[in-house]
Structure formats: structure tokens, C-alpha cells
Design a protein around this motif. Sequence first.
Motif, PDB file in Angstrom:
ATOM      1  N   THR A   1       0.839  -1.208   0.000  1.00 18.65           N
ATOM      2  CA  THR A   1       0.000   0.000   0.000  1.00 18.65           C
ATOM      3  C   THR A   1       0.870   1.253   0.000  1.00 18.65           C
ATOM      4  O   THR A   1       0.584   2.234  -0.684  1.00 18.65           O
ATOM      5  CB  THR A   1      -0.944  -0.011   1.218  1.00 18.65           C
TER       6      THR A   1
ATOM      7  N   ASP B   1      -6.029  -0.970  -5.071  1.00 16.43           N
ATOM      8  CA  ASP B   1      -5.625  -1.700  -3.868  1.00 16.43           C
ATOM      9  C   ASP B   1      -6.686  -2.754  -3.597  1.00 16.43           C
ATOM     10  O   ASP B   1      -7.794  -2.424  -3.192  1.00 16.43           O
ATOM     11  CB  ASP B   1      -5.499  -0.737  -2.682  1.00 16.43           C
TER      12      ASP B   1
ATOM     13  N   GLY C   1      -6.216   1.628   4.979  1.00 14.79           N
ATOM     14  CA  GLY C   1      -5.693   0.263   5.108  1.00 14.79           C
ATOM     15  C   GLY C   1      -4.250   0.212   4.819  1.00 14.79           C
ATOM     16  O   GLY C   1      -3.682   0.527   3.869  1.00 14.79           O
TER      17      GLY C   1
END
Lengths: 231, 379
Positions: A53, A176, B379
Motif C-alpha cells: 500500500t 488496492d 488500510g
Amino acid sequence: MSDQPGRAIVEIENISKHFGTGAARVDALRDVDLTVRAGEVVALLGPSGSGKTTLLNIIGCIIDPSAGRLTLDQERVFDDGWLRRDLRRLRLDKIGFIFQFHNLLPFLDAKDNVALVLKMAGKSPAQARQRAIELLDYLEVGHRRDAMPALLSGGEAQRVAIARALANTPRIILADEPTAALDSKRAGIVMDLLRKLAEEQDACIIAVTHDEKIYDRFDTLFHLRDGRLER
Amino acid sequence: MNLAYRDVRHNLFRFVLTCLGLSLLMAVVLAMIGIYNGLVADALNIVKAPKVDLWVVESGTQGPFAEASQIPADTRDAVARLHGVTAAGSITYQTIEAPFRGETLRLYVIGYQPGYPGGPETIAEGRGLERSHFEIIADRKTGLVVGDRLRLGRDRFTVVGLVEDTMNSGGDPAVFITLRDAQQLQTQLAPPAQRVLMARGDGNGPSAQSTVAAVIARLDPGANPDSVAQTVRRWKHLGALTQADQEAILLQSVVDRAKRQIGLFLGILLSVSAVVIALIIYTMTMEKLKQIATLKLIGAPDRTIVGLIVQQSVALGVVGWAFGLILILLIKDGFPRRVVLEPVNAAALGAIVLGVCILASGLGVRAALKVDPATAIGG
Ligand SMILES: Nc1ncnc2c1ncn2[C@@H]1O[C@H](COP(=O)(O)OP(=O)(O)OP(=O)(O)O)[C@@H](O)[C@H]1O
Ligand SMILES: [Mg+2]
């Protein structure tokens, strides 16, 4: 498009990123080099906490690298510091984001969620609406264009979010876990769609995924481990 | 497409509820301002009612409202002869309690000489005093109607006329009777010991029959009230106040404490409102931080985000203020005492609320501009 295939869209050179200092220091990325070319669909794989990420966010100009160089669509944007001030405009014009959870604005209906980014990029309201509806039709959610996000199914919402990511024909699409909320059939449809986009719009797609079922849909799989990239 | 409007429409119920809460708060603030104005207006009412320029009172006093004042009844003639005076009248004021149909009425009794300054200016219903005895003109707030009879002291009076909005600074409604009746009443109601002295006619205190509280005078438009007052002050035992002096004294001495009381409360109320508004707007923004992060992520410029927050808070303030104003206008006549709202008060509150909203949204904007677009990804 005038670009010849294979032209580099995302070039990452020696990018490092750490969070915190001293004992709390976390090296999320260490000297990462990565080039993704127009038309390519690549995956970032790796265990949790390996920096996937973080890398995606750096490419999306959302977080600052600690060191290194970043070139997007032939424009050097980071070289030990941002070279552009209006990163948001850069994102609006060149980058589309797709998330695991759709992140649609809850107070706008499906078509207006898409039309918003078109309007922000300078389209007239009528043009924006027109193109938003075309995109939704293209993604086969045209029939839900007047629905509020809360009333869309996970797959529908994801496709609306993809329509939004594609609206300004971005050069780079960052995803993502785009298929984590979808069943394997819908995941396949989304992947087909992303591939089609990459080819038709000379864009590149970089997706983080844990979903082994779709590994074969990517041109290249990059593995991250402890912040280092392995092919 | 206006994001602020779309967001409000999406959460319409909540927005309306918030506005309603805010409008109640605004209504309370406006009521307080109105009560304050009413107090001032009522206090000045009695002073303004006779439409005079000069008040001749006992020397050394600030009578007859702020302090007791007693002057000889024949002062009127001397004042009337003064150069520049066009009319003069004797007047008395006293607060009495009178039984009426099993209840006790608190009345502010004004005694005046019919035909001279001091009487009610306009009669709303019925007629003015015509006989020299036992007639009464009452403020509508007393609950009396024309034809009612009530006992004041030893005598029975008949209500012959009604007036409106005439009451003293304590909120007691006024009644008008003739000066003669008023003087008699004063004697009847005086404490027994004093009454004995008065009856003997040799007490040091002057008899109520021969004294009045003040003499009021109207002047030539060309005459200077201050210089006439100066002349009167040279007389023994007499003082003089211009109308302006009298109003200032009343506001200062009679209304001042109530004014400060209400003023302070108003200040607290305004501060509370400001904090509540700020809190509402800040929370409103905080709840939207994730959406704001998403907006930043998809490339929305700051002005879009600032617009969203500021427009919503201004809408909240304006709607809350408007509802509050409507509410108070609907209920203000139900208050036992006068509630006076001037347009300028409503406008001032509007300006304050607008200012608070913009300031509060400033806090929200700060938080919004600081939020990291990465939080949208969560996240
Ligand atoms: N804002 C931050 N502050 C401090 N540490 C962070 C921050 N963001 C990420 N990290 C750390 O950096 C490392 C890489 O995080 P990252 O989110 O990139 O992992 P990931 O590969 O996406 O993991 P996952 O598969 O669980 O999503 C982790 O150790 C994480 O704890
Ligand atoms: Mg992750």
C-alpha cells in the motif's frame, strides 16, 4: 493515442520510505526500482506489512517518499522532494484510484459520483453527465445510475468507483485489492475490464492483490518482502 | 452540482433537526433581547407618555420615579407663568393594591388634572375623565373593562376608558384618576400615625392634599429646556429636570440593574450559542473527514472542500436564525410583559450568528485541509 506502446508511464528509482524515527522507525520501502509501461497490467504481491500500500500511495503522490525519484508519464515529479505543488491536479488528470471499498461519496448518486471528477477537470455539467452515463453503461451499471451508493451492491459500487477512476482517462490506474469484495466471476470481469482499458487508453494498471485466482491475469507479478522488491 | 446542498439533501432529516435545535436557541436569545427592550420601553413609557419637556420636582431629588418627590401643589401656577412654558400640570404617582373580584390588582396610579398635561394621550376604548371624581382610565393589561367598578381606598371608582402599553418599570399596569382623587387616596392609604398628623394639619410633613409629586411642563418649541430648568432651580425647595435628564435617570437608576442582569444573561446565552454552533459545525466536519479525504484523493481542489464546509455552516446558521425569528414573532405576544424586537436586533443577532458560523467553519476547514488523503484508503 500517439504514444508508442511500451513507453514508460511509471518510473520509480531508488525509492525508500520509512515511518517514524529511532526505535519506532519502520522501513516500509527500501531502494525500490520499478518501471511500468503503457498497456501493462502488473500486480504487487507480498505478505501483510511488506509495503504494498505504501508503494501504491507513493505512486499516487499521496504520501512523500523519504528518498528517491519518481517519474509519472514522462514528468519527473519527485526528486528528494516534490517538484510539483499541485499534486491534486496531477491526480485528477493522470491517476485513477480503485480501492477495496469503493469510497464513493455517499451523498451523490452513481452518475454524479462519476460526473464530479469530470466537472472538476473542467467539463461542462452537460458533458460531464453525458460521459458519466456512457462510462456507467460501458461498465454495465448504467441501469443503476440514479441510485445512491448505499443502495448499490458491492459489485455495482465497485464498478461505479472504477468508472470514476477512469473518467478523466488517466494514464495510471492504482488499485488496492480491487477484487477483494467481489466473487470470482465479478473479479474476472473487473480484471478483463482493466486490461481492456490499459490497451485502449495506453494506460498502465498497478494492482495490489492477495487473490491467487487472478494472478494469471497480470503481465508481471512483483513481490514485495520487507520493503524490497523481487520480481 | 453543489456538494454542500447535495450533502444536506442526503441527510435532510438530520440537518432539519439540527436547524430546529439551533432555532430554539436563537428564539431564546431573541426573547431575551425582546424582554430587555420591553423593559426599557416600559420604563420610558410612563416618562414619555405626558409628552412634556420639563419635570419640576423636590429639590435635591431625582424624582418622581427614581426617588420620592413632594412639592407644593401651587407650584403649577408659578411654573405656568414662566417665560417659554406653554402648559403645565401637576401629577402624582403611587403604586397601590386594590381588591377586585376576589383578586388583588397591583396598579400604578397616576393622578393628573384633566385639561392639563399628564393624562393619557390616546384612549383605546371608552372615553377620558369627565367628572372630577371617581372615574378611572385603566391600562388594558389590568384586565378591567369599561363599566367595571372597583374600590380604591374608601371610594368606588368606575372604569370609563382603556389605554394600552402604559405601565411602570416594574410592569404594573397604570390607571389614571384625577389629581384630587389621587391626593385623597394618598391620605387614605397613608400609615395611621401620619394620617393623624395630617388631619390635625400641624405636622411637619406637608399634607397630601396640598402636595404633588411633580409638575410637568411643555415648552415653546423655541425655548431651551435647560435654561428654563436653570430658572426653576433658583427657586427654593424646587429642582428641575429636562425630559432628557429624566429619561437618562430612569434608565440609569430604575432600569440599570435589571438591564445589567439581563445584559449579562444575554451575554452568557450568546456565548453558549456560539459554543453550541461551533460544536455542531465542527462535529459536522469531523464526521465528513473520510469523505473529504476521498475528495482530496480524487483531486478536488481546496476551494471545493472549503466551500462544502462553509456553505453548510452558513446555511445552518441562516436557517436556524430565520426559524428562531419566526418562532419568537409567533409567541412574543404570549409573554406577560412586553417583548419588543427591533429589526436591528434581529439583524445584529443574524450578523453574530453568521460570524460564529464562519469562525466555527474555520476550525472545521483547518481540520479538513490537514486531513491526509491516504486516510481515504483506510488500510
Ligand atoms: N502511516 C504509517 N505510520 C507508521 N507506519 C506505517 C504507516 N503506514 C504503513 N506503515 C508501516 O509500513 C509497513 C508497510 O505497510 P503497508 O501498509 O504498505 O503494508 P501492506 O503491504 O499494504 O500490508 P497489507 O497487506 O496488510 O495491506 C508496515 O509495517 C506498516 O506498519
Ligand atoms: Mg495494504
